[in-house]
Design an enzyme around this catalytic site. Structure first.
Site, PDB file in Angstrom:
ATOM      1  CE1 TYR A 139      19.366  43.479 -20.573  1.00  0.00           C
ATOM      2  CE2 TYR A 139      20.706  44.055 -22.468  1.00  0.00           C
ATOM      3  CZ  TYR A 139      20.538  43.377 -21.270  1.00  0.00           C
ATOM      4  OH  TYR A 139      21.562  42.602 -20.774  1.00  0.00           O
ATOM      5  CD  GLU A 150      15.362  37.347 -21.578  1.00  0.00           C
ATOM      6  OE1 GLU A 150      16.094  36.432 -21.142  1.00  0.00           O
ATOM      7  OE2 GLU A 150      15.071  38.363 -20.914  1.00  0.00           O
ATOM      8  CG  HIS A 189      20.604  38.285 -20.040  1.00  0.00           C
ATOM      9  ND1 HIS A 189      19.852  39.261 -19.438  1.00  0.00           N
ATOM     10  CD2 HIS A 189      19.726  37.365 -20.520  1.00  0.00           C
ATOM     11  CE1 HIS A 189      18.573  38.951 -19.568  1.00  0.00           C
ATOM     12  NE2 HIS A 189      18.464  37.800 -20.216  1.00  0.00           N
ATOM     13  NE  ARG A 242      25.318  39.512 -13.646  1.00  0.00           N
ATOM     14  CZ  ARG A 242      24.000  39.630 -13.759  1.00  0.00           C
ATOM     15  NH1 ARG A 242      23.219  39.555 -12.692  1.00  0.00           N
ATOM     16  NH2 ARG A 242      23.446  39.846 -14.940  1.00  0.00           N
ATOM     17  NE  ARG A 251      17.890  36.890 -12.497  1.00  0.00           N
ATOM     18  CZ  ARG A 251      18.046  38.136 -12.960  1.00  0.00           C
ATOM     19  NH1 ARG A 251      18.373  38.343 -14.231  1.00  0.00           N
ATOM     20  NH2 ARG A 251      17.899  39.174 -12.184  1.00  0.00           N
ATOM     21  CG  ASN A 263      26.000  42.742 -15.320  1.00  0.00           C
ATOM     22  OD1 ASN A 263      26.035  42.629 -16.547  1.00  0.00           O
ATOM     23  ND2 ASN A 263      24.882  42.982 -14.657  1.00  0.00           N
ATOM     24  CG  PHE A 286      21.264  51.966 -17.326  1.00  0.00           C
ATOM     25  CD1 PHE A 286      20.908  50.783 -17.962  1.00  0.00           C
ATOM     26  CD2 PHE A 286      20.656  52.267 -16.102  1.00  0.00           C
ATOM     27  CE1 PHE A 286      19.969  49.923 -17.420  1.00  0.00           C
ATOM     28  CE2 PHE A 286      19.708  51.408 -15.550  1.00  0.00           C
ATOM     29  CZ  PHE A 286      19.366  50.232 -16.214  1.00  0.00           C
ATOM     30  CB  THR A 305      21.482  43.262 -11.303  1.00  0.00           C
ATOM     31  OG1 THR A 305      20.358  42.411 -11.515  1.00  0.00           O
ATOM     32  CG2 THR A 305      21.701  44.151 -12.501  1.00  0.00           C
ATOM     33  CE  LYS A 350      24.430  41.386 -19.613  1.00  0.00           C
ATOM     34  NZ  LYS A 350      24.196  42.427 -18.584  1.00  0.00           N
TER      35      LYS A 350
HETATM   36  P1  ADP Z   1      19.736  41.596 -14.842  1.00  0.00           P
HETATM   37  O1  ADP Z   1      20.742  41.618 -15.981  1.00  0.00           O
HETATM   38  O2  ADP Z   1      20.360  41.059 -13.586  1.00  0.00           O
HETATM   39  O3  ADP Z   1      18.449  40.921 -15.215  1.00  0.00           O
HETATM   40  P2  ADP Z   1      18.395  44.202 -15.140  1.00  0.00           P
HETATM   41  O4  ADP Z   1      17.371  43.565 -16.033  1.00  0.00           O
HETATM   42  O5  ADP Z   1      17.913  45.086 -14.027  1.00  0.00           O
HETATM   43  O6  ADP Z   1      19.367  43.122 -14.488  1.00  0.00           O
HETATM   44  O7  ADP Z   1      19.377  45.070 -16.025  1.00  0.00           O
HETATM   45  C1  ADP Z   1      19.830  44.589 -17.249  1.00  0.00           C
HETATM   46  C2  ADP Z   1      21.253  45.009 -17.453  1.00  0.00           C
HETATM   47  O8  ADP Z   1      21.318  46.421 -17.566  1.00  0.00           O
HETATM   48  C3  ADP Z   1      22.203  44.670 -16.305  1.00  0.00           C
HETATM   49  O9  ADP Z   1      22.659  43.328 -16.325  1.00  0.00           O
HETATM   50  C4  ADP Z   1      23.320  45.664 -16.571  1.00  0.00           C
HETATM   51  O10 ADP Z   1      24.175  45.207 -17.637  1.00  0.00           O
HETATM   52  C5  ADP Z   1      22.556  46.886 -17.064  1.00  0.00           C
HETATM   53  N1  ADP Z   1      22.286  47.810 -15.970  1.00  0.00           N
HETATM   54  C6  ADP Z   1      21.346  47.700 -15.011  1.00  0.00           C
HETATM   55  N2  ADP Z   1      21.404  48.729 -14.160  1.00  0.00           N
HETATM   56  C7  ADP Z   1      22.405  49.535 -14.601  1.00  0.00           C
HETATM   57  C8  ADP Z   1      22.968  50.764 -14.166  1.00  0.00           C
HETATM   58  N3  ADP Z   1      22.499  51.403 -13.093  1.00  0.00           N
HETATM   59  N4  ADP Z   1      23.997  51.277 -14.872  1.00  0.00           N
HETATM   60  C9  ADP Z   1      24.488  50.653 -15.967  1.00  0.00           C
HETATM   61  N5  ADP Z   1      24.000  49.485 -16.433  1.00  0.00           N
HETATM   62  C10 ADP Z   1      22.979  48.927 -15.776  1.00  0.00           C
END
Ligand code: ADP
Length: 172
Positions: A69, A148, A137, A124, A107, A134, A77, A113, A29
């Site tokens: 997303y 994706e 992805h 991470r 993963r 973070n 968010f 996450t 990212k």
């Molecule tokens: P992952 O990236 O681990 O698959 P998610 O699909 O739940 O996790 O979320 C996608 C992305 O959205 C996260 O990697 C993070 O960048 C962002 N995100 C998730 N939860 C939050 C939050 N509470 N506040 C801000 N950003 C968030």
């Protein structure tokens, strides 16, 4: 003799899950790019034995980030997340990695996450602190990987089939 590099036109852009050709979408990212972690992240997948079959640097269009997303579109968010991915303060590095269990292991290599819950030794857990920054992805299932990879690497020949000369030392 070396197998020539082949554009992946006729084949689906994702490998069959559960085979040694399984594929996942991993992205660095914008915060990971700003923090000069692209090489580190690529290295971890390379050293594990996974094969890089797709790679691109781009500022994703807003529509691409929203589609990527889509599952999170009702979250508070979401707007901030789309802006962070697309505002062009740094690009995203999109990658397709191939190998046994790469979806699940990818993963695990990323960590949880929320970096506050990510173990040391994960990307991470080693390099970031905040869920909103973070740095990486990774597809979370075979269905997400398929969606994706098609979304980010839909163009002809953007995912490349090639034979690694190391393969017999990595996969048996
Ligand atoms: P992952 O990236 O681990 O698959 P998610 O699909 O739940 O996790 O979320 C996608 C992305 O959205 C996260 O990697 C993070 O960048 C962002 N995100 C998730 N939860 C939050 C939050 N509470 N506040 C801000 N950003 C968030």
């Amino acid at each position: 003799a070396q197998t020539p590099i082949q554009a992946d036109n006729a084949l689906p852009v994702y490998g069959a899950p559960g085979t040694s050709k399984e594929r996942t979408f991993i992205a660095v990212k914008p915060d990971g790019v700003q923090r000069n972690l692209v090489g580190e992240i690529i290295s971890r997948f390379e050293r594990r034995g996974y094969k890089l079959v797709g790679l691109k640097l781009l500022v994703p269009p807003v529509e691409l980030a929203k589609e990527h997303y889509a599952d999170l579109s009702s979250k508070p968010f979401f707007a901030g997340l789309v802006d962070y991915m697309t505002n062009g303060r740094a690009p995203v590095v999109g990658m397709v990695w191939e190998g046994p269990s790469v979806i699940k292991q990818g993963r695990i290599m990323l960590g949880a996450t929320d970096p506050k819950n990510s173990g040391t030794g994960t990307i991470r857990g080693d390099f970031c602190l905040s869920i909103g920054r973070n740095i990486v992805h990774g597809s979370d299932s075979a269905e997400s990987a398929e969606k994706e990879i098609s979304l980010w690497f839909g163009g002809k020949g953007e995912v490349v089939n090639w034979t690694s000369n190391n393969e017999e030392w990595v996969i048996s």
